[in-house]
Motif scaffolding. Sequence first.
Motif, PDB file in Angstrom:
ATOM      1  N   TYR A  72     -68.892  33.616   8.763  1.00 48.24           N
ATOM      2  CA  TYR A  72     -67.402  33.272   9.060  1.00 48.24           C
ATOM      3  C   TYR A  72     -66.654  33.409   7.601  1.00 48.24           C
ATOM      4  N   GLN A  73     -66.953  32.743   6.672  1.00 45.99           N
ATOM      5  CA  GLN A  73     -66.237  32.761   5.419  1.00 45.99           C
ATOM      6  C   GLN A  73     -66.217  33.886   4.613  1.00 45.99           C
ATOM      7  N   ARG A  74     -67.409  34.766   4.749  1.00 44.75           N
ATOM      8  CA  ARG A  74     -67.792  36.116   3.852  1.00 44.75           C
ATOM      9  C   ARG A  74     -66.489  36.976   4.722  1.00 44.75           C
ATOM     10  N   ILE A  75     -66.591  36.942   6.016  1.00 43.91           N
ATOM     11  CA  ILE A  75     -65.690  37.916   6.934  1.00 43.91           C
ATOM     12  C   ILE A  75     -64.360  37.513   6.597  1.00 43.91           C
ATOM     13  N   ARG A  76     -64.000  36.269   6.513  1.00 47.45           N
ATOM     14  CA  ARG A  76     -62.537  35.991   6.464  1.00 47.45           C
ATOM     15  C   ARG A  76     -62.195  36.237   5.054  1.00 47.45           C
ATOM     16  N   ILE A  77     -62.803  36.018   3.752  1.00 48.25           N
ATOM     17  CA  ILE A  77     -62.580  36.592   2.623  1.00 48.25           C
ATOM     18  C   ILE A  77     -62.440  38.072   2.433  1.00 48.25           C
ATOM     19  N   LEU A  91     -59.080  39.035   4.280  1.00 50.05           N
ATOM     20  CA  LEU A  91     -58.066  38.683   3.567  1.00 50.05           C
ATOM     21  C   LEU A  91     -57.890  39.987   2.203  1.00 50.05           C
ATOM     22  N   LEU A  92     -58.760  40.262   1.846  1.00 52.04           N
ATOM     23  CA  LEU A  92     -58.766  41.053   0.638  1.00 52.04           C
ATOM     24  C   LEU A  92     -58.463  42.608   1.306  1.00 52.04           C
ATOM     25  N   LEU A  93     -58.629  42.834   2.471  1.00 53.12           N
ATOM     26  CA  LEU A  93     -58.410  44.190   3.260  1.00 53.12           C
ATOM     27  C   LEU A  93     -56.854  44.041   3.681  1.00 53.12           C
ATOM     28  N   SER A  94     -56.232  43.143   3.764  1.00 52.77           N
ATOM     29  CA  SER A  94     -54.994  42.925   4.211  1.00 52.77           C
ATOM     30  C   SER A  94     -53.722  42.713   3.394  1.00 52.77           C
ATOM     31  N   VAL A  95     -54.325  42.416   2.138  1.00 48.40           N
ATOM     32  CA  VAL A  95     -53.322  42.036   1.151  1.00 48.40           C
ATOM     33  C   VAL A  95     -53.494  43.414  -0.182  1.00 48.40           C
ATOM     34  N   SER A  96     -52.113  43.476  -0.482  1.00 53.48           N
ATOM     35  CA  SER A  96     -52.176  44.520  -1.741  1.00 53.48           C
ATOM     36  C   SER A  96     -52.075  43.757  -2.998  1.00 53.48           C
ATOM     37  N   SER A  97     -52.043  42.535  -3.234  1.00 49.52           N
ATOM     38  CA  SER A  97     -51.432  41.770  -4.421  1.00 49.52           C
ATOM     39  C   SER A  97     -52.780  41.511  -5.362  1.00 49.52           C
ATOM     40  N   HIS A  98     -53.979  41.942  -5.035  1.00 54.90           N
ATOM     41  CA  HIS A  98     -55.081  41.799  -5.994  1.00 54.90           C
ATOM     42  C   HIS A  98     -55.392  40.638  -6.238  1.00 54.90           C
ATOM     43  N   PRO A  99     -55.540  39.520  -5.545  1.00 57.30           N
ATOM     44  CA  PRO A  99     -55.868  37.931  -5.667  1.00 57.30           C
ATOM     45  C   PRO A  99     -56.712  37.788  -6.467  1.00 57.30           C
ATOM     46  N   THR A 100     -56.825  36.620  -7.163  1.00 56.94           N
ATOM     47  CA  THR A 100     -57.795  36.132  -7.751  1.00 56.94           C
ATOM     48  C   THR A 100     -58.764  35.056  -6.739  1.00 56.94           C
ATOM     49  N   ALA A 101     -59.993  34.617  -7.441  1.00 55.81           N
ATOM     50  CA  ALA A 101     -60.758  33.810  -6.542  1.00 55.81           C
ATOM     51  C   ALA A 101     -59.913  32.522  -6.215  1.00 55.81           C
ATOM     52  N   ASP A 102     -59.233  31.949  -7.181  1.00 52.62           N
ATOM     53  CA  ASP A 102     -58.541  30.700  -7.044  1.00 52.62           C
ATOM     54  C   ASP A 102     -57.448  30.981  -5.677  1.00 52.62           C
ATOM     55  N   THR A 103     -56.894  32.020  -5.882  1.00 51.62           N
ATOM     56  CA  THR A 103     -55.734  32.451  -4.909  1.00 51.62           C
ATOM     57  C   THR A 103     -56.182  32.522  -3.471  1.00 51.62           C
ATOM     58  N   ILE A 104     -57.405  33.301  -3.329  1.00 49.40           N
ATOM     59  CA  ILE A 104     -58.104  33.494  -2.131  1.00 49.40           C
ATOM     60  C   ILE A 104     -58.415  32.010  -1.581  1.00 49.40           C
ATOM     61  N   TYR A 105     -59.147  31.218  -2.449  1.00 42.53           N
ATOM     62  CA  TYR A 105     -59.413  29.928  -1.947  1.00 42.53           C
ATOM     63  C   TYR A 105     -58.297  28.998  -1.530  1.00 42.53           C
ATOM     64  N   LYS A 139     -58.007  27.827   2.283  1.00 41.83           N
ATOM     65  CA  LYS A 139     -58.690  26.328   2.462  1.00 41.83           C
ATOM     66  C   LYS A 139     -58.345  25.690   3.694  1.00 41.83           C
ATOM     67  N   SER A 140     -56.976  25.841   3.830  1.00 44.56           N
ATOM     68  CA  SER A 140     -56.421  25.193   5.187  1.00 44.56           C
ATOM     69  C   SER A 140     -57.091  25.596   6.476  1.00 44.56           C
ATOM     70  N   GLU A 141     -57.345  26.974   6.637  1.00 46.38           N
ATOM     71  CA  GLU A 141     -58.219  27.451   7.598  1.00 46.38           C
ATOM     72  C   GLU A 141     -59.609  27.129   7.847  1.00 46.38           C
ATOM     73  N   ILE A 142     -60.340  27.086   6.501  1.00 47.15           N
ATOM     74  CA  ILE A 142     -61.451  26.447   6.462  1.00 47.15           C
ATOM     75  C   ILE A 142     -61.714  25.447   5.405  1.00 47.15           C
ATOM     76  N   SER A 159     -65.529  25.949  -0.404  1.00 46.22           N
ATOM     77  CA  SER A 159     -65.390  25.496  -1.720  1.00 46.22           C
ATOM     78  C   SER A 159     -65.180  26.798  -2.581  1.00 46.22           C
ATOM     79  N   LYS A 160     -64.666  26.430  -3.904  1.00 47.87           N
ATOM     80  CA  LYS A 160     -64.302  27.549  -4.825  1.00 47.87           C
ATOM     81  C   LYS A 160     -65.601  28.548  -5.016  1.00 47.87           C
ATOM     82  N   SER A 161     -66.830  27.710  -5.087  1.00 49.20           N
ATOM     83  CA  SER A 161     -67.814  28.408  -5.639  1.00 49.20           C
ATOM     84  C   SER A 161     -68.201  29.441  -4.390  1.00 49.20           C
TER      85      SER A 161
END
Length: 143
Positions: A19-24, A27-41, A45-48, A52-54
């Motif tokens: 589930y975590q991999r699919i959601r990540i 998310l990447l496929l639904s935004v054009s903002s080029h997020p960092t790992a921290d932004t994705i986390y 985080k509230s949904e999952i 963890s950041k790692s």
Amino acid sequence: MTYETLAAQLKEKNIRPSYQRIRILMLLLSVSSHPTADTIYHELKSEIPALSKSTVYNTLLTLTAAGLVKMVRIEENATRFDGTTAEHGHFQCQKCGTIQNFAANMDAMVKGQLAGCRVIERHIVYRGICRDCLAEQEREESK
């Protein structure tokens, strides 16, 4: 993209579709903002709550290695991730920080002045001021 479609894409690449991999990936496929790992986390985080950041970082590395996302180094101090895997350039606004994709013919560049070289990685990055920030600047100057 649906959850099932993304799960199938992960399976095709021999990646367990958690589930975590699919959601990540979703998310990447639904935004054009080029997020960092921290932004994705922080976004997930509230949904999952168990995320963890790692896990985010390791998933991003796995997705990058599989060719499902691209790692983008636009800034010296941040690695960003892009769900658009087709080759393209990036424009970063120096005022608001947004990053936009644009079409670029990278093959033409390699066939030109770089003919005979072995290119391992290709990135085009332009920096400047985006249309929105320029328009805002013009509005403020006209007051």
